[in-house]
Each structure stands twice: as structure tokens, then as C-alpha cells.
Design a protein around this motif. Sequence first.
Motif, PDB file in Angstrom:
ATOM      1  N   VAL A 287       3.361  -5.391  -8.373  1.00  0.00           N
ATOM      2  CA  VAL A 287       3.292  -4.244  -7.474  1.00  0.00           C
ATOM      3  C   VAL A 287       3.938  -3.031  -8.130  1.00  0.00           C
ATOM      4  O   VAL A 287       3.431  -1.909  -8.046  1.00  0.00           O
ATOM      5  CB  VAL A 287       3.993  -4.551  -6.124  1.00  0.00           C
TER       6      VAL A 287
ATOM      7  N   GLU B 254      -4.915  -8.026  -3.874  1.00  0.00           N
ATOM      8  CA  GLU B 254      -5.468  -7.698  -2.561  1.00  0.00           C
ATOM      9  C   GLU B 254      -4.794  -8.467  -1.435  1.00  0.00           C
ATOM     10  O   GLU B 254      -4.587  -7.941  -0.350  1.00  0.00           O
ATOM     11  CB  GLU B 254      -6.975  -8.017  -2.508  1.00  0.00           C
TER      12      GLU B 254
ATOM     13  N   ARG C  67      -1.547  -6.870   0.248  1.00  0.00           N
ATOM     14  CA  ARG C  67      -1.423  -5.431   0.343  1.00  0.00           C
ATOM     15  C   ARG C  67      -0.704  -4.951   1.587  1.00  0.00           C
ATOM     16  O   ARG C  67      -0.098  -3.892   1.583  1.00  0.00           O
ATOM     17  CB  ARG C  67      -2.772  -4.738   0.214  1.00  0.00           C
TER      18      ARG C  67
ATOM     19  N   ILE D  54      -5.231  -1.750  -6.703  1.00  0.00           N
ATOM     20  CA  ILE D  54      -5.010  -3.083  -6.142  1.00  0.00           C
ATOM     21  C   ILE D  54      -6.053  -4.053  -6.678  1.00  0.00           C
ATOM     22  O   ILE D  54      -5.747  -5.193  -7.043  1.00  0.00           O
ATOM     23  CB  ILE D  54      -5.035  -3.033  -4.605  1.00  0.00           C
TER      24      ILE D  54
ATOM     25  N   ILE E  11       0.837  -1.210   0.000  1.00  0.00           N
ATOM     26  CA  ILE E  11       0.000   0.000   0.000  1.00  0.00           C
ATOM     27  C   ILE E  11       0.864   1.250   0.000  1.00  0.00           C
ATOM     28  O   ILE E  11       0.629   2.197  -0.761  1.00  0.00           O
ATOM     29  CB  ILE E  11      -0.943   0.005   1.221  1.00  0.00           C
TER      30      ILE E  11
ATOM     31  N   GLU F 268      -6.570   1.512  -3.637  1.00  0.00           N
ATOM     32  CA  GLU F 268      -7.309   0.253  -3.542  1.00  0.00           C
ATOM     33  C   GLU F 268      -7.924  -0.109  -4.883  1.00  0.00           C
ATOM     34  O   GLU F 268      -8.049  -1.280  -5.231  1.00  0.00           O
ATOM     35  CB  GLU F 268      -8.403   0.355  -2.475  1.00  0.00           C
TER      36      GLU F 268
END
Lengths: 254, 350, 298
Positions: free
Chosen positions: A160, A142, A145, A136, A96, A133
Motif C-alpha cells: 500500500v 483490490e 481497498r 490498485i 483508497i 484504482e
Amino acid sequence: MDQLEIKNLTLAFGGIVALHQVTMKIRKGEIHAVIGPNGAGKTSLFNCISGVYKPMEGDIRYEENSILHKKPHQIASLGIARTFQNIELFRHMNVIDNLLLGRHHRFRSGPLSGVFFWGRALREEIKHRRKVEEVIDFLEIEKVRKKTVGTLPYGIQKRVELGRALSMEPKILLLDEPTSGMNVEETEDIARFVLDIKEELEVTVIMVEHDIAMVMDIADWITVLNFGSKIAEGTPFEIQTNPKVIEAYLGEGS
Amino acid sequence: MVIRSKTFRESYYEDIKLFQTVWIRVWIFLFLILLATLPLWGNPYVIYLINLSCIAVVAALGLNLLIGYTGQISLAHAAFIAIGAYTTAILSSKVGLPFWACLFASGGVAAAIGFGLGIPCLRLKGLYLAMATMSFGVVLENVLITWDKLTGGVRGINVAKISLFGYPLDSDSKIYYFLLVITVLVILGIKNLVRTRVGRAFIAIRDRDIAAEVMGVNITAYKVMAFTISSFVAGIAGGMYGYTMGYIHPEHFTLLLSIQYLAMIIVGGLGTILGSIFGAVFIILVPELIKGIARFSELLIPALKGKYNEEWNIAAFGLLIMIFLIFEAGGLHGIWGRIKTSFKNWPYTY
Amino acid sequence: MTSGFLYFMQLFASGIAVGCLYALIALGFVLIIKATDILNFAHGEIIMISAMICYFLMAKYQFSFLTAVLITIVIAALMGVLTERLVLRPMLGEPIFAVVMITIGLSIFLRSLAGITFGHDNYVFPSPFPKEPIHLAGITLSMTQIWVMVSTALLVIIFFIFFKYSRMGLAMRGTADDQETALLMGISTKRVFAMVWGIAFVTAAIAGISLANVMVVNIGLTFTAISAFPAIILGGLESIPGAIIGGLVIGVIENLVGGYLDQAIGGGVKDVTPFVVLFLILMIKPYGLFGKEEIERV
């Protein structure tokens, strides 16, 4: 209008010429592949566009404006994102945070808001977290993350890094060997993502690739480099049948 | 009533909150109550130690921001603490400004000079950066001694007492609350900074600066920002030091002090808030611990009596750093993390 | 020759003498950096301890200068090997940050140990050199200064020959360049490292003994090492001739500044000159005068 125009780009390191008078036009919304043998100057080309290398000669124009003398972070704010050949993720942060870093140039809060967190900084964190998100979800990562990026398997790391570039909401995406080190399944996944990026997100993709089958499948236009010079460009079919390209790179019988 | 089996986070806000569970908040609350009531029942020497720890924690946080988070090695930290201390000293005793103005000015002056140092140091990395900052520190120490019209030179300079609404803070216990409040504010501020855009940019610069720049981080601006903020915090710590000691002297701010702070954040844990706090408290308390052990062993083995002197402290300090680094790379923060994990997993050891 | 020119030459000559001291100290640093990439913060302590040992050997135990020097050198070499074995070996492979910090810890430990053992008094070294200075073409130099310059020159020549022509020297250069390949070639890196640290500590001992002849012997000698940092950076961290040149240049500049500017700006300028020079060099050349730039590829 050509979205990105590269004119007579020449780059040399001491006596070694990495790029010689390279001229290319990238049209908006296309998937443009750059292929060629190793050492042909493909990554150097990307580094010039990103502003990491300063070429000796030539110009790079983005939407009619020259970006040649801009610094890398300025070029990023203009909407050009990229991934790297060797993954350059921030290994000690989680997924994240890496993606949120891609959104860095869209934040407005500075150190003062950061210190007094509960006003503008908090609002921005939440707003950008929502955006991240979405990326993602789009890339289907997910599950990982919250994991520290350094601990992830290679294929996921590549995804990523793609996510980080997408988080920038770019207009042009430079992908440097997105499928290197991947097996057939993973390559197909990436190919699917690239097509989705072009169609759903309407982002122009410039792709350096060695997987010729994949390139022929999804590219709209191909430029071939060899020893720093452009030796051919055209549609996949034209490139496949171009004798110069076959001799330099594809080999007989392709 | 619904009983939760785990901590669920139902909004992004909950995900990034500082204190994630009720329990953490309870523990911190109790700890703060403990600290707040300490002067009523605690040993005055302990109060003094906590005062020193507060100052160290603030300065260590500033240094960790620069070295641990942004990856810029600096041996000039003592110089910025000195700038803060002298600003407070001069403004409070010669100009008579109130404490909040002095402290703010201390931070500001230190920040301005930090900004000035950060710019020429932009191209430097690693050992070269360490040497450049070290040179700055040495030169500043020299300036403090030679510019005696401003700083009092080797005679030192007195710091006026803080006056809170006309009520002077003239004892260790009174200044204790003042220091605690500032320390808590600084901890909060930096913790906040670190979990926002600026903090992430810092870490990105440390991990992969070229990639960070390509992602849109203005490396020049953020490196200088790191220097500036770190110096600001150091300046405030200097001001705190001045008010606590009442008297400052150039010898309090040598290269050795910069190295001591470096030890604090390495032993505590680079790049972590908790590590800075642990490291600072640890380095302040270790000499006391050793004194205690020495006194204790003197009782056990009468032959040792009289052999102890301050220098054993320092020797043990050096030895401790070496032992620590050989056995635990993550510092105290790493050990803390392992303790927490083992608690969480108990009774399963794996 | 005019008196102005003579004054300059006097400053220059004394500067070379001081510069040789800086060069000697810088040499010890560069030896270790070259072989292991570590900046040994404990170098100053070794200098000081060697000076102390030599002093006590002569003053308390009545050894002759030559004998004391020899014993000190042997002790220093042993300390070097021991340090490598006990402190640095466990840290192989750890990030460079931690290793440098460990040398800092070692320096603190050694300094306080020395303080406890030797005390904090000032000691005057019984210098074996005649007090009468020599006059050469209008310039005055003490015997000690001449001895320092001669011994530095000798050491440089010895090291040069050693690294260029001897097997051990070659082995060291190979290990410094690429540890793994050296291992594969059959070079015992453990032995190389032990030797490097031993030799570096011997250099420190010689520097310490030289310093003892020139200044008061006390715990404060440790800080002379820091004054050599500018020399190391100036010469580029990994170059032995660079360290020597760097030391000489810093020595000369420091003396010239002291001779010409001290009256104008007031005392203390001379002491910080090396650091100002260091800072200025780094501004212009971020990797030192002769250093190699590290190139990253993305």
C-alpha cells in the motif's frame, strides 16, 4: 542528462557524520540501488533528497535545478516520491484514502470547493479515484481497498505504501528497504513490481536494499555507502568483484 | 424486476455519496419532519434546549475539525465563540446590520484572528500547543473585560433581534428554525469538507505529519487552514448564541467553556462528525437529565427534598466524564457503532 | 540607595515571595509529569480543598495551626493515593489525551463537591503569623512572605536530597525513565505511582495552606493552579529546579509589570502577564526554556 545529481553531500548531527561528500548521478529510467551496512547513511541520503533533512554542504540537482532549499511538499510536487523504512502509512484511513493522499498535489480544489462539494470537488474526487484504482490494479491489492490500513498484514502494508508513492505519478521513486521483513515469495513479487514500474510506468527507481541477491538481479547501477561515504559504484558485476565492497559489506566468498 | 441482495455501488459517485442507501435518506427525512413540526406540539423548554444544542453542535464541529481531524489541541475555542458573539452584538445593535451580514462577519473576524493564532502556533505540539492556546484564551477574556468601550466590559452587551423580511424572530420557537437551518448547513459543509482533499490532508497531518509533507501536503498551509476554518465555525456559533440569548457577557466565554467543548468532542468521539453532534447534544442534555433524576428521587425519598442544587449537576457531569473515559474510549460514537453492528449481525452475536 | 532602586528591589522581593508560591504549585505538577507524563488538571482543586480543610480545622474545630497543617497534609497524601488507585490506575495504557481529560473530569467533580460541602463564602484564614512586617534594608516583607520563602526553600532541599540519594527517589526516577525496565528491576511501579501522587498532593496542600495565609479562602483558589502553567513551561516540563526557577521568574516579572505598567496601561495587565510571558516563550522555544525536543525518525 542525469535526472538526479547529488554533489558532495555532507550531513552531520552534532558530532556524528551521517554523510560525507557523497556524489552520485542517477540516470533517467534506471534502477539504481544503494547498498551498504546499517548506519551507512542510506536513509539519511533519502531524507536529504526528500527535503526532510538539510545537509551542511553539497547540492542536490533535479533535472539541472537545485532542490536543496525546497520544502518536502514542493519536492513532492516536482515528481519525487518515496516509501519509508518503517511504514509511515496513515493508519486510521483506508487504502483508497491513503492512495488518494498520494494524489494530493494534483488536486486543485481547496476548502471552499470542498464545502460546496457538488461541483469541482466531486469531479476531482471521481477523476482521482479512477487513477488510484489503476494503481490498485497494478499492485493487485483490490481485495483490501476499503480496509483500514492499520489492520492489514505487514506485507500488504508495504505494498500500500508503494501504491501511495505511485499514486503521486512520480518521475523518480525512492524505495527505502522495500523488501525488509518479507519472505522469498513476497520479495519476488516486489522485484516484479519494481521491474514493471521501470518498464511500464517508465519511472526511475532509487532503491535502498539489504537483499543483495535481489539487488544484483534487477539493479542497473549500484552505489555502495559505508560510514557515510561512497566507497564504490558500478554495475552489479563490478560491485560483486570489488574488493573494497567485499571487505566492507559483502563478506568473503560472495 | 431485479431484486438486489445487497447494496451495489455501480459508479465511483455512488461510492462516495453522503447517504448511501434509501433507508438512511428515509430516516433522515422523517427526523427532519419531526424537528420541523416540533414547535407546534412540543414543550417550549425542549425548544430552548434544542436551540442551545444547535449552537453547541456547530461549535463542537468546528473544534473537532481542529482537534479530532487535524490533531491540534486548542483550549482557545471559547475565545473564538466570544469573538463571534461580540462581533454580532456590536454589528447588530450599534451598526444595525442585518443578520446574514452579522453572522458572516462574526465568522470572518473569528477566522482572521484564528489565522493570526495559527501562524505562531505552527511549531507547537501537544501540551505546549494546549498551553499556548489557553494563554490566548485567558488574555482575550481579559481584553473583553478591559476594553469596555468596545465590548461594554462587565456590563455586557445587547444583541438586536433578527429581522427576517421585516418579521422579527423574537421568541424561542421562531429562532428555532433559523438555528436549525444554519446547523444543518454547517453539518453538511463540514461533512463535505472532511471527505475531500482537505479533510484527508488534515487526517494525514494528525497521523503522520512528516510523511504527509513528503507526500506533498503543505503542512504549514493546512495547519493554519485548520485553525482558520475552526475559528470561522466557532464565530458563527458565537453569533448564533448572541441572537438566541439576546444579551452576552464576558463571563459566558471562560476557559471552562473551552473545556466543556473539549469534553463534548471527546465524549462524543474524536474525529467524527456524528460524534461531535452526539457529544454536543449529550453535554447540553445531561444537566437536564440529572435535574430530572434528582426531582424524581425527591419524590421517591422525601428526605432528599431541598438538598438538590445546581452544583450536583456539575459534580455528576465531572463524574460522568470520568466514568465514560474509563469504560469507553471511542466515546458515544464508538457505542453507536457497536449498536449498529449488533443490529446488522442480529441474531448472530459474533 | 535611591528611591527608584528601592522601589525596584521592593517589587523584586515581593516578586520572589509570589514566585515561591508559583514554584510550590508548579512543583506539584512537575512531580507527576516527571513520573507519569500526565498533566494533572485537578491540582488546583487539591490546593483549594487543602486550604479549606485547614481553615475549617482551625476555625470550626479549634485545632492549633501546626496540628491543622499536619492533619491536612496527611489527608492530602491519602487523597493522592486514593486518586491514583481509583481514577488513574484503570487508565494505564490509554492514550495520554484520555488521561488528561479524566483529570479534567476529576477537577470538575472535586470543585463542585467542594462547593457543596464548603459553600461559596469567602473565609479569612486565621493566620498564625504576626501582622507586623519586617523591614530589611529599606524593603518591607510580611512574616507570611518570609515563611513562604523559607518553606519553599526547605521543600526544594528536601526533594533534592530525596531524589538524589534515597532509594525511593531513585526508584521514582527509574520508573519515570522507563517503566518496563523498572518493573524488571524489581521496582514496584504501583507503589512508586502511589507515592508520587501522594507526595504531589502534599505539595499541593502546602501550597494551599500558604495561599490561605496570603489571600481570601474560597472556591476560586482552584484557578491559582492555572497561573502556575507558565512557570511549568518556562522551566521545561520535567525539571524540578526548572519549575522553581520558572515560578520565581514569573513571580518577579508579574510584580515588575504590575509595579511599572499598571498605571500606564490600566488595570488587569498584571493578571495576564504570566500568560503573555508563556505565549512569548513558546513562540521562541517551542519546548519551553529547558525542555527536551522530541525527535522523530522516519
